[in-house]
Design a protein around this motif. Structure first.
Motif, short mmCIF file in Angstrom:
data_model
loop_
_atom_site.label_atom_id
_atom_site.label_comp_id
_atom_site.label_asym_id
_atom_site.label_seq_id
_atom_site.Cartn_x
_atom_site.Cartn_y
_atom_site.Cartn_z
N GLU A 1 3.97 -43.63 69.71
CA GLU A 1 3.98 -44.70 70.52
C GLU A 1 4.52 -45.80 69.63
N LYS A 2 5.20 -46.76 70.20
CA LYS A 2 5.57 -48.23 69.85
C LYS A 2 4.45 -48.94 69.19
N ARG A 3 4.28 -49.29 67.99
CA ARG A 3 3.21 -50.08 67.56
C ARG A 3 3.81 -50.95 66.43
N PRO A 4 3.01 -52.06 66.35
CA PRO A 4 3.60 -53.11 65.25
C PRO A 4 3.23 -52.44 63.68
N GLY A 5 3.94 -53.03 63.01
CA GLY A 5 3.73 -52.71 61.57
C GLY A 5 5.04 -51.88 61.18
N ALA A 6 5.03 -51.74 59.85
CA ALA A 6 5.84 -50.87 59.19
C ALA A 6 5.85 -49.50 59.40
N GLY A 7 7.25 -48.70 59.49
CA GLY A 7 7.17 -47.50 59.99
C GLY A 7 8.41 -46.87 59.83
N LEU A 8 8.69 -45.54 60.10
CA LEU A 8 9.77 -44.80 59.73
C LEU A 8 10.36 -44.51 61.25
N ILE A 9 11.44 -45.19 61.69
CA ILE A 9 12.00 -45.18 63.17
C ILE A 9 12.90 -44.11 63.16
N ASN A 10 13.23 -44.03 64.29
CA ASN A 10 14.54 -42.96 64.51
C ASN A 10 15.81 -43.78 64.54
N GLY A 11 16.78 -43.32 63.81
CA GLY A 11 17.71 -43.99 63.43
C GLY A 11 18.91 -43.79 64.49
N GLY A 12 18.53 -42.71 65.33
CA GLY A 12 19.62 -42.32 66.53
C GLY A 12 20.69 -41.76 66.15
N VAL A 13 20.74 -40.94 64.85
CA VAL A 13 21.88 -39.74 64.48
C VAL A 13 21.06 -38.44 64.18
N TYR A 14 21.59 -37.76 64.96
CA TYR A 14 21.15 -36.26 64.86
C TYR A 14 22.06 -35.44 64.69
N ILE A 15 21.77 -34.11 63.93
CA ILE A 15 22.71 -33.00 63.81
C ILE A 15 21.80 -31.92 64.48
N PHE A 16 22.74 -31.12 65.05
CA PHE A 16 21.99 -30.02 65.59
C PHE A 16 23.14 -28.70 65.80
N ARG A 17 22.04 -27.59 65.61
CA ARG A 17 23.08 -26.19 65.99
C ARG A 17 23.01 -26.22 67.62
N LYS A 18 24.19 -26.12 68.00
CA LYS A 18 24.45 -26.32 69.45
C LYS A 18 23.76 -25.02 70.24
N SER A 19 23.49 -24.04 69.62
CA SER A 19 23.04 -22.94 70.32
C SER A 19 21.73 -23.26 70.51
N ILE A 20 20.75 -24.07 70.11
CA ILE A 20 19.47 -24.47 70.02
C ILE A 20 19.06 -24.99 71.54
N PHE A 21 20.24 -25.45 72.09
CA PHE A 21 20.41 -26.12 73.47
C PHE A 21 20.49 -25.27 74.69
N ALA B 1 18.67 -31.89 62.18
CA ALA B 1 18.24 -32.96 61.41
C ALA B 1 18.23 -34.16 62.13
N ILE B 2 17.35 -35.11 61.91
CA ILE B 2 17.47 -36.56 62.28
C ILE B 2 17.22 -37.35 61.32
N ILE B 3 17.95 -38.76 61.38
CA ILE B 3 18.04 -39.67 60.38
C ILE B 3 16.87 -40.56 60.77
N GLY B 4 15.98 -40.92 59.77
CA GLY B 4 15.16 -41.91 60.27
C GLY B 4 15.20 -43.12 59.16
N VAL B 5 14.71 -44.24 59.81
CA VAL B 5 15.11 -45.45 58.93
C VAL B 5 13.73 -46.23 58.80
N ASP B 6 13.33 -46.62 57.45
CA ASP B 6 12.25 -47.58 57.10
C ASP B 6 12.37 -48.90 57.36
N VAL B 7 11.63 -49.23 58.37
CA VAL B 7 11.60 -50.80 58.83
C VAL B 7 10.29 -51.55 58.67
N PRO B 8 10.30 -52.86 58.39
CA PRO B 8 8.96 -53.42 58.17
C PRO B 8 8.13 -53.62 59.67
N ASP B 9 8.95 -53.56 60.78
CA ASP B 9 8.33 -53.57 62.01
C ASP B 9 8.77 -52.64 63.06
#
Length: 237
Positions: free
Chosen positions: A162-182, A134-142
């Motif tokens: 790619e980075k672009r102006p305007g509202a969007g769902l960004i990467n919140g930088g928090v992930y959960i992974f099953r270790k074996s997928i690496f 899972a990855i946590i996304g964050v809604d931001v105005p820019d």
């Protein structure tokens, strides 16, 4: 969450804010009277994570000294282990390098950002649904400073825009992974989470759900955001 370890990426130089605090690594920038990394580890402990690996690089010794004091302060509620990069490996390479010290599931987060979100329900959702992560996304105005997530109709991650102006769902930088997928990734290789790890996982049909956080978010990557840290931490904690 006995089968979950956290990897905190705390090895970057913080080039954009190096002039403000030249003698300490970015995660040690003070916020509400404590290093920002204190609040990152407190965020984890309050959410039931007891096994934490700090991935270190720039001025690693500063964080190692602090971590020893922090472990004493935690009094067994959690254990912080420090792992130095042999060379700068990028965010993805740093995660791969820490896996041997982790349990079967891994939570990854940055040492210079925080968000107002829980992880327990998301972790159980991933496990019960048989997902890979899972990855946590964050809604931001820019979203221009961060780039945006591309999400399918099924709620699964499709990629990074790619980075672009305007509202969007960004990467919140928090992930959960099953270790074996690496398992297919090589150790000691320079890799980015967004540019290398995630594309490889998605190409291999990994199922990674996007969980949208409606709470507040702070990344102390710019001088403008650093000055917001005290207020943000006081509200969050």
């Amino acid at each position: 969450m006995d089968d979950l370890s956290a990897i905190v990426l705390a090895g970057g130089k913080g080039t954009r804010i190096a002039g403000l605090y030249p003698d300490i690594p970015k995660p040690m920038i003070p916020a509400a009277g404590r290093p920002f990394l204190h609040w990152v580890t407190e965020w984890l402990v309050r959410r039931g994570v007891s096994d934490v690996v700090l991935s270190l690089g720039h001025k690693a010794e500063v964080i190692e000294d602090w971590a020893a004091r922090r472990n004493a302060e935690l009094k067994g509620r959690a254990r912080l282990a420090c792992l130095r990069e042999s060379r700068p490996l990028g965010t993805g390479g740093a995660v791969i390098a820490c896996l041997d010290s982790c349990r079967d599931w891994v939570l990854v987060m940055n040492g210079d950002s925080l968000l107002d979100a829980g992880i327990g329900p998301l972790f159980h959702r991933v496990q019960e649904a048989g997902l890979d992560g899972a990855i946590i996304g964050v809604d931001v105005p820019d979203a221009s400073r961060f780039g945006s997530l591309t999400v399918g109709g099924d709620g699964l991650l499709r990629g990074f825009a790619e980075k672009r102006p305007g509202a969007g769902l960004i990467n919140g930088g928090v992930y959960i992974f099953r270790k074996s997928i690496f398992d297919g990734f090589q150790r000691n290789e320079v890799m980015s989470m967004e540019s290398d790890i995630f594309p490889a996982l998605l190409a291999a049909s990994a199922s990674i759900v996007v969980d949208v956080c409606t709470g507040s978010f702070l990344d102390i990557g710019t001088p403008e955001s650093v000055v917001l840290a005290d207020e943000f931490v006081n509200i969050l904690f």
